[in-house]
Design an enzyme around this catalytic site. Structure first.
Site, short mmCIF file in Angstrom:
data_model
loop_
_atom_site.label_atom_id
_atom_site.label_comp_id
_atom_site.label_asym_id
_atom_site.label_seq_id
_atom_site.Cartn_x
_atom_site.Cartn_y
_atom_site.Cartn_z
N LYS A 1 0.80 -1.28 0.05
CA LYS A 1 -0.15 0.07 -0.02
C LYS A 1 0.84 1.22 -0.07
O LYS A 1 2.00 1.23 0.61
CB LYS A 1 -1.00 0.07 1.21
CG LYS A 1 -1.90 0.93 1.37
CD LYS A 1 -2.97 0.73 2.56
CE LYS A 1 -3.82 1.75 2.60
NZ LYS A 1 -4.82 1.19 3.89
N SER B 1 -9.83 1.27 2.61
CA SER B 1 -8.91 2.00 1.86
C SER B 1 -7.66 1.39 1.32
O SER B 1 -6.92 1.99 0.15
CB SER B 1 -8.40 3.33 2.89
OG SER B 1 -7.45 2.52 3.76
N SER C 1 -10.00 -1.15 6.82
CA SER C 1 -9.50 -1.05 5.60
C SER C 1 -8.65 -2.37 4.82
O SER C 1 -8.23 -2.14 3.71
CB SER C 1 -8.53 0.00 5.40
OG SER C 1 -9.06 1.35 5.38
N1 GLN Z 1 -13.52 3.49 6.16
C1 GLN Z 1 -12.95 3.83 7.40
C2 GLN Z 1 -12.33 5.20 7.65
O1 GLN Z 1 -12.63 5.81 6.42
C3 GLN Z 1 -11.68 2.85 7.68
C4 GLN Z 1 -10.40 3.41 6.90
C5 GLN Z 1 -9.01 2.39 7.33
O2 GLN Z 1 -9.23 1.35 7.95
N2 GLN Z 1 -8.03 2.82 6.98
O3 GLN Z 1 -11.93 5.75 8.44
#
Ligand code: GLN
Length: 464
Positions: A53, A128, A152
Site C-alpha cells: 500500500k 482504503s 481497510s
Molecule cells: N473506512 C474507514 C475510515 O474511513 C476505515 C479506514 C481504514 O481502515 N483505514 O476511516
C-alpha cells in the site's frame, strides 16, 4: 524459473492497470532479482512477488499515500515491514492505490483516480487498501500489504474475494507506515489462502524497538494449524446478522450448517445494541481527531508539495488547500472541532470513554467462545453509481471497528459468490489468539474450497 514468474507478474500488473487502476508505482524488479541470486533459496518468501500500500515507506521510491500533498515524497528509509519482507526474500513489485491517507472505504479517492473491482470493473474494490485488495483479489501477485484503521483490509478483502488479515494491535511493527489514527492503526495484509496468511505473520510479527507500540509477546508457530473445526465454539453476532439482506444471509446460513456438520458449536451472541449504535460516531470522532493531529505536519513546509504564499501561514494554508481532497478536508474539520479546548471533554474524551465500554462488552462476548463470526459486509461490492446512495453509518457496515477499538485480531475469509461477486465472513478472537483464529479460518476454507470457486469466476479480462 523465479525470474520468469516475477516478470510474468510484472506483465500482468501492467496489463491490469487500465482495468483496475490499482497501482501508483510499478517497480522494476531487476535489481532485486539480482540481489536474490546471492540469497539463500530456503528463505520463507524467496522470490515471492508482493505489492505495498502506498502509505508504506520505501527508500528511494515514491510514497504518496495517494494524496496530492505527498506526490513528491520519496522516503530516505524503508519501513520495518519492508526490511522484513526483503530479508525473507520477497520481491517488491509496486505501490498500490489507496483512499487518500487511508481515509475512506471505497477506493474512490486516490489522487490517481478510483480503483476497480477485479470481478466487475463497474464496481468498487472497497478501501482504503483498494489497490492491494484488487490486485491480490485478481491473483496477480503472491500477496499484498495493506493497513487497517477501521476495516481497510478486511472489508475490501470481502469485496475482492481474498483473505484479509488484521492481527493484534502491536503485533506487526508500524514503523515507517504513514499514520492515520495511531491508536487504531494496524498493518495488515491480503493473501491467496489462509495458510499463507499464517506463515506470513510468522515473518512479519515481532517486537520492533523503532515502534514503541509494538508488542513483546513471542511469535507463535501459526502455520502449525490444521483447520480443525471440531468442538470449536463460534459465536454469531446477531445484532449484525439481523440487519443483513436475505440474499447474503442464505449463503451465510449454508456455511453455518456445514460448520455444524463438522462439529462446530454455534452460539448466538448479542452485544449491547445501544453501544453498537454508537460505533460509527465513536470511531469517526477518535479517528478524525487523531488524524488531524497526525497530519498537522503535512503543511508544505516540513513535508509535502509547497504552494508558495506571501507569508508562512499563507503558504501552509495554500499547500493544504491544494494538497488534500474534499473527504480528507471534511474529516480535518471534524477532528479540529473535537480537539478544540472547549470541546475536547465533550467530544474526544467522551468518545474514548465510550470506546472503553464497547471493548469491555466485546471482551465479555468473546469470553466463552473461540471466535466471533459475522458477515464481513452487508452487501457485495457496490457499483460506482450506487456508492453515494449507501448509508455507511449502519452497524452492519461498521462492526469491524470493534477490533480496531480493542486491538483484537480479525480477518476476512471469502466463502461464496452472490450475483457473480465474492462475499466473505469476518472472524475475531481475543488478543494474540491469531493461531486459534487462523485454525478456524483454515477449517472454513477447507469446507468451502473458495479457490476452486474463484478459478471458475476469474474475470474475463484476466484471461486475455
Ligand atoms: N473506512 C474507514 C475510515 O474511513 C476505515 C479506514 C481504514 O481502515 N483505514 O476511516
Amino acid at each position: 524459473m523465479i525470474k520468469k514468474r516475477i516478470l510474468e507478474q510484472v506483465e500482468q500488473l501492467k496489463a491490469s492497470q487500465p482495468y483496475l487502476n490499482g497501482l501508483v508505482t510499478l517497480i522494476d524488479p531487476s535489481e532485486q532479482l539480482n540481489e536474490l541470486l546471492d540469497k539463500d533459496t530456503t528463505l520463507p518468501l524467496y522470490g515471492q512477488g508482493v505489492i505495498l500500500k502506498d502509505n508504506v515507506s520505501t527508500k528511494d521510491i515514491l510514497t504518496s499515500a495517494s494524496s496530492r500533498i505527498l506526490e513528491n515524497y520519496v522516503p530516505v528509509f524503508d519501513a520495518t515491514i519492508v526490511k522484513k519482507l526483503k530479508d525473507a526474500g520477497a520481491i517488491i513489485l509496486g505501490k498500490s492505490t489507496m483512499d487518500e491517507l487511508a481515509m475512506g472505504g471505497t477506493g474512490l479517492t486516490p489522487a490517481s483516480g478510483p480503483t476497480h473491482n477485479p470481478y466487475d470493473i463497474d464496481r468498487i474494490s472497497g478501501g482504503s487498501s483498494s489497490g492491494s485488495a484488487a490486485i491480490a483479489g485478481a491473483n496477480l501477485v503472491d500477496f499484498a500489504i495493506g493497513s487497517d484503521t477501521g476495516d481497510s483490509v478486511r472489508k475490501p478483502a470481502a469485496y475482492c474475494g481474498v483473505v484479509g488479515v488484521k492481527p493484534t494491535y502491536g503485533r506487526i511493527s508500524r514503523y515507517g507506515v504513514i499514520p492515520y489514527a495511531s491508536s487504531l492503526d494496524h498493518v495488515g495484509y491480503f493473501t491467496q489462502d489462509v495458510m499463507q496468511s499464517a506463515k506470513l505473520l510468522e515473518i512479519l510479527a515481532g517486537r520492533d524497538d523503532l515502534d514503541v507500540t509494538s508488542a513483546n509477546e513471542s511469535v507463535d508457530n501459526y502455520s502449525s494449524i490444521e483447520g480443525n473445526l471440531k468442538n470449536k465454539r463460534i459465536g454469531i453476532l446477531m445484532n449484525v446478522m439481523d440487519t443483513i439482506d436475505d440474499s447474503l444471509k442464505a449463503p451465510f446460513n449454508d456455511l453455518i450448517e456445514k460448520m455444524k456438520h463438522d462439529g462446530v458449536e454455534i452460539v448466538e451472541k448479542r452485544m449491547n445494541q445501544e453501544l453498537l449504535d454508537t460505533l460509527f460516531a465513536t470511531y469517526y470522532v477518535i479517528a478524525n481527531c487523531e488524524a488531524t493531529a497526525n497530519h498537522a505536519s503535512l503543511d508544505g513546509i516540513r513535508y509535502g508539495v509547497r504552494h508558495e504564499g506571501k507569508t508562512l501561514s499563507e503558504t501552509m494554508k495554500l499547500s493544504r488547500e491544494h494538497g488534500f481532497g474534499s473527504l480528507v478536508k471534511r474529516r480535518f474539520v471534524v477532528g479540529a472541532y473535537g480537539l478544540e479546548d472547549d470541546n475536547q471533554q465533550e467530544v474526544f474524551r467522551k468518545a474514548q470513554r465510550v470506546r472503553r465500554l464497547i471493548v469491555e462488552d466485546l471482551k465479555e462476548t468473546l469470553k466463552d467462545i473461540d471466535a466471533l463470526m459475522v458477515l464481513a459486509a452487508p452487501d457485495v461490492a457496490p457499483k460506482f453509481e450506487d456508492v453515494k446512495k449507501r448509508n455507511y453509518s449502519i452497524v452492519a457496515d461498521n462492526h469491524m471497528v470493534l477490533c480496531n477499538f480493542s486491538g483484537y485480531p480479525s480477518m476476512t475469509v471469502p466463502f461464496a459468490f452472490v450475483d457473480g461477486m465474492p462475499i466473505g465472513v469476518n472472524l475475531t478472537s481475543l488478543a494474540f489468539e491469531e493461531k486459534l483464529m487462523f485454525d478456524i479460518a483454515l477449517g472454513i476454507e477447507k469446507l468451502v474450497e473458495f479457490n476452486e470457486l474463484r478459478k471458475e469466476r476469474l474475470p474475463q479480462w484476466l484471461m486475455k
